[in-house]
Design an enzyme around this catalytic site. Structure first.
Site, PDB file in Angstrom:
ATOM      1  N   GLY A  62     -35.244  -5.732 -18.020  1.00 58.92           N
ATOM      2  CA  GLY A  62     -35.491  -4.852 -16.882  1.00 58.92           C
ATOM      3  C   GLY A  62     -34.258  -4.538 -16.057  1.00 58.92           C
ATOM      4  N   ARG A  71     -34.800  -3.283  -7.399  1.00 62.84           N
ATOM      5  CA  ARG A  71     -34.982  -3.753  -6.017  1.00 62.84           C
ATOM      6  C   ARG A  71     -33.981  -4.832  -5.621  1.00 62.84           C
ATOM      7  NH1 ARG A  71     -41.045  -5.281  -4.934  1.00 62.84           N
ATOM      8  NH2 ARG A  71     -41.303  -5.349  -7.198  1.00 62.84           N
ATOM      9  N   LYS A  83     -30.712  -8.586 -13.248  1.00 61.38           N
ATOM     10  CA  LYS A  83     -31.534  -9.370 -12.322  1.00 61.38           C
ATOM     11  C   LYS A  83     -31.588 -10.829 -12.740  1.00 61.38           C
ATOM     12  CE  LYS A  83     -36.099  -9.009 -12.312  1.00 61.38           C
ATOM     13  NZ  LYS A  83     -37.492  -8.590 -12.002  1.00 61.38           N
ATOM     14  N   GLN A 115     -33.537  -4.333 -26.573  1.00 60.53           N
ATOM     15  CA  GLN A 115     -34.498  -3.233 -26.428  1.00 60.53           C
ATOM     16  C   GLN A 115     -33.696  -2.028 -25.930  1.00 60.53           C
ATOM     17  OE1 GLN A 115     -37.377  -3.701 -23.306  1.00 60.53           O
ATOM     18  NE2 GLN A 115     -38.868  -2.310 -24.238  1.00 60.53           N
ATOM     19  N   ASN A 147     -53.465 -13.008 -12.168  1.00 62.37           N
ATOM     20  CA  ASN A 147     -52.669 -12.923 -13.385  1.00 62.37           C
ATOM     21  C   ASN A 147     -51.191 -13.038 -13.023  1.00 62.37           C
ATOM     22  OD1 ASN A 147     -51.410 -12.299 -15.771  1.00 62.37           O
ATOM     23  ND2 ASN A 147     -52.361 -10.281 -16.017  1.00 62.37           N
ATOM     24  N   ARG A 157      -9.101 -29.687  -7.276  1.00 59.54           N
ATOM     25  CA  ARG A 157      -9.191 -28.565  -8.201  1.00 59.54           C
ATOM     26  C   ARG A 157      -9.386 -29.046  -9.636  1.00 59.54           C
ATOM     27  NH1 ARG A 157      -3.945 -25.269  -6.706  1.00 59.54           N
ATOM     28  NH2 ARG A 157      -4.580 -24.118  -8.588  1.00 59.54           N
ATOM     29  N   LYS A 200      -4.511 -30.942  -7.921  1.00 54.89           N
ATOM     30  CA  LYS A 200      -4.840 -30.054  -9.039  1.00 54.89           C
ATOM     31  C   LYS A 200      -4.291 -30.620 -10.343  1.00 54.89           C
ATOM     32  CE  LYS A 200      -2.851 -26.601 -11.681  1.00 54.89           C
ATOM     33  NZ  LYS A 200      -1.507 -26.521 -12.286  1.00 54.89           N
ATOM     34  N   TYR A 239       0.080 -31.943  -1.142  1.00 54.52           N
ATOM     35  CA  TYR A 239      -0.347 -31.241  -2.355  1.00 54.52           C
ATOM     36  C   TYR A 239       0.239 -31.961  -3.557  1.00 54.52           C
ATOM     37  CZ  TYR A 239      -0.304 -28.011  -6.242  1.00 54.52           C
ATOM     38  OH  TYR A 239      -0.459 -27.465  -7.485  1.00 54.52           O
ATOM     39  N   TYR A 258       5.653 -25.419  -9.553  1.00 52.94           N
ATOM     40  CA  TYR A 258       5.660 -24.029 -10.052  1.00 52.94           C
ATOM     41  C   TYR A 258       7.005 -23.387  -9.731  1.00 52.94           C
ATOM     42  CZ  TYR A 258       4.012 -19.190 -10.704  1.00 52.94           C
ATOM     43  OH  TYR A 258       3.842 -17.899 -11.134  1.00 52.94           O
TER      44      TYR A 258
END
Length: 472
Positions: free
Chosen positions: A11, A15, A22, A80, A178, A341, A359, A374, A395
């Site tokens: 579907g 809405r 969905k 489908q 139902n 992380r 990390k 860090y 880095y």
């Protein structure tokens, strides 16, 4: 009993006002379609066929990620391409897969609260040949909008009356509703699905028409009542998604508390359906356990922690912490306001303190990164202390480089370890250092400029400012 589930997930879900399928929308971190497929598998369905249509590739990606590598999970997709109604969707599934025997349970992909035991009972309701089809029946507090089931004295369904066609007496008197899910004897479904027509305003093929077709061939249609009406609730809007999320939360939290977990405020603890929590663990408000998260016993979780795909041992304290794809062994202390992380592995008794980010690093037994630091791409031994404000400079603008810190190392505050860096066992690093070379074991590493004091400089500087700007 060998049963098949056909899950309708083609579907549009207009809405939802969404750019996504969905059934891809999540409840407690898990896509709705996965809730339904998991329930079908756990409920004894040895084959699950998902009918996709709108956003088919997105739904396939979700299913492949969860079930693609699981040999025991027989989950397949059928597309489908023309969305011509639920009857057409089931016919497409039958033709593509060749299913023509055994119980066939047809479920909606936006039915996340249906339980495995309900699906198992639903399939069994048509397994012995006593019924050609069965309807999942619920009794919601407000039946408005549902089709009503008129039953005979044996419990067989005489007819399904849509809400718009109900008389005032039927609207008040017929309480069985139902839920929109059906179980069929597979041979009869395959034999007669082609008789479903599209003589209606929408020119679509509706699956409920199968009920009258089977009755016309002498088949009995039963109603299988489920006591918990929430199992039959679907999602058609963001509001309903939020409502079902709260119901799922309450279900899971009630089970956890019955198993010995303390939850300070059950309305403010959000635990995913695939998570586990050990006894005597306390979950504080605004705590989220998502994905494949497993927490041991005697832990303190939160407040305000979010754990995604985390494995934590016993006796951990995880306060105001965000942790993703991490392993925390026993007696690990995190937070407040820590960020762990992916790839973080904290060994027994280690600590990641206030405003600490880690990390892809291993923090050794009893090692501490207490605050404002860090640590990235690092292997750290046991008994290490990292002073406040220290970082690994991993880095270089292009690639990541590793730092190796031995056992019993003391790193002074405000230290920068420029990777690739290596600090040997028992070494000390002076506060304020920039470490660019290896520090041998048991050595003192100092990497800072020599301090120079210029006498009277500050007084002369203030005088110059006063001449230029005037005194304050």
């Amino acid at each position: 009993m060998s049963a098949t589930a056909i899950v309708l997930a083609a579907g549009e879900g207009t809405r939802m006002k969404s750019n996504h399928a969905k059934v891809s929308h999540q409840i407690l971190g898990k896509p709705m379609i996965s809730w339904v497929v998991d329930a079908a598998l756990a409920g004894g369905c040895d084959r699950v066929v998902v009918v996709v249509g709108s956003h088919a590739d997105e739904v396939r990606t979700i299913l492949d990620a969860r079930y693609g590598s699981r040999a025991e999970a027989h989950v397949e997709c059928v597309e489908q391409t023309e969305r011509l109604g639920t009857g057409h969707a089931v016919r497409v599934a039958l033709e593509a897969t060749g299913i023509d025997a055994g119980p066939v349970v047809v479920l909606n992909g936006d039915l996340p609260l249906v339980r495995p035991e309900t699906i198992e009972r639903f399939a069994a309701s048509v397994a012995d040949g006593g019924a050609a089809a069965s309807i999942l029946a619920i009794t919601p507090p407000d039946p408005f909008g549902y089709g009503r089931l008129e039953l005979d004295e044996t419990g067989a369904v005489i007819r399904n009356i849509e809400q718009k066609d109900c008389t005032p007496e039927q609207d008040k008197g017929l309480l069985e509703c139902n839920a929109g899910c059906y179980a069929f004897a597979g041979a009869l479904l395959a034999a007669h699905i082609g008789e479903v027509g599209c003589d209606n305003a929408q020119h679509e093929y509706y699956l409920p028409d199968m009920l009258e077709i089977l009755r016309s061939h002498g088949g009995r249609v039963a109603a299988m009542h489920v006591d918990d009406y929430t199992e039959g609730l679907g999602v058609n809007s963001r509001g309903q998604l939020a409502q079902l999320t709260c119901i799922a939360r309450d279900r899971i939290n009630a089970r956890l508390m019955a198993e010995g977990v303390s939850i300070i405020d059950p309305t403010q603890a959000w635990v995913g359906p695939d998570c586990t929590v050990g006894r005597d663990t306390v979950i504080w408000p605004q705590t989220f356990l998502i994905g494949d998260t497993h927490v041991g016993e005697d832990c303190q979780l939160g407040p305000q922690s979010r754990l995604t795909n985390v494995r934590a041992g016993d006796g951990c304290t995880i306060d105001e912490t965000v942790a993703i794809d991490c392993v925390l062994e026993n007696a690990v202390d995190c937070g407040p306001r820590a960020y762990l992380r992916p790839g973080t592995h904290m060994l027994n008794g280690s600590k990641a303190g206030t405003h600490v980010e880690i990390k892809k690093s291993t923090i050794g037994e009893g090692s501490k990164v207490p605050h404002l630091s860090y640590i990235g791409d690092t292997t750290m031994g046991s008994g290490v202390n990292i002073g406040a404000g220290s970082i690994t400079c991993n880095y270089d603008g292009v690639g990541k480089h590793k730092t190796v810190i031995g056992n019993d190392v003391f790193v002074g505050s405000d230290t920068m370890m420029v990777a690739p860096a290596e600090i040997g066992d028992g070494a000390l690093v002076a506060a304020g250092s920039v470490i660019t070379k290896p520090v041998p074991a048991d050595a003192l590493g100092v990497g800072r400029a020599r301090q120079t004091n210029i006498e009277g400089w500050a007084h002369k500087h203030r005088e110059a400012l006063e001449k230029k700007y005037g005194s304050k």
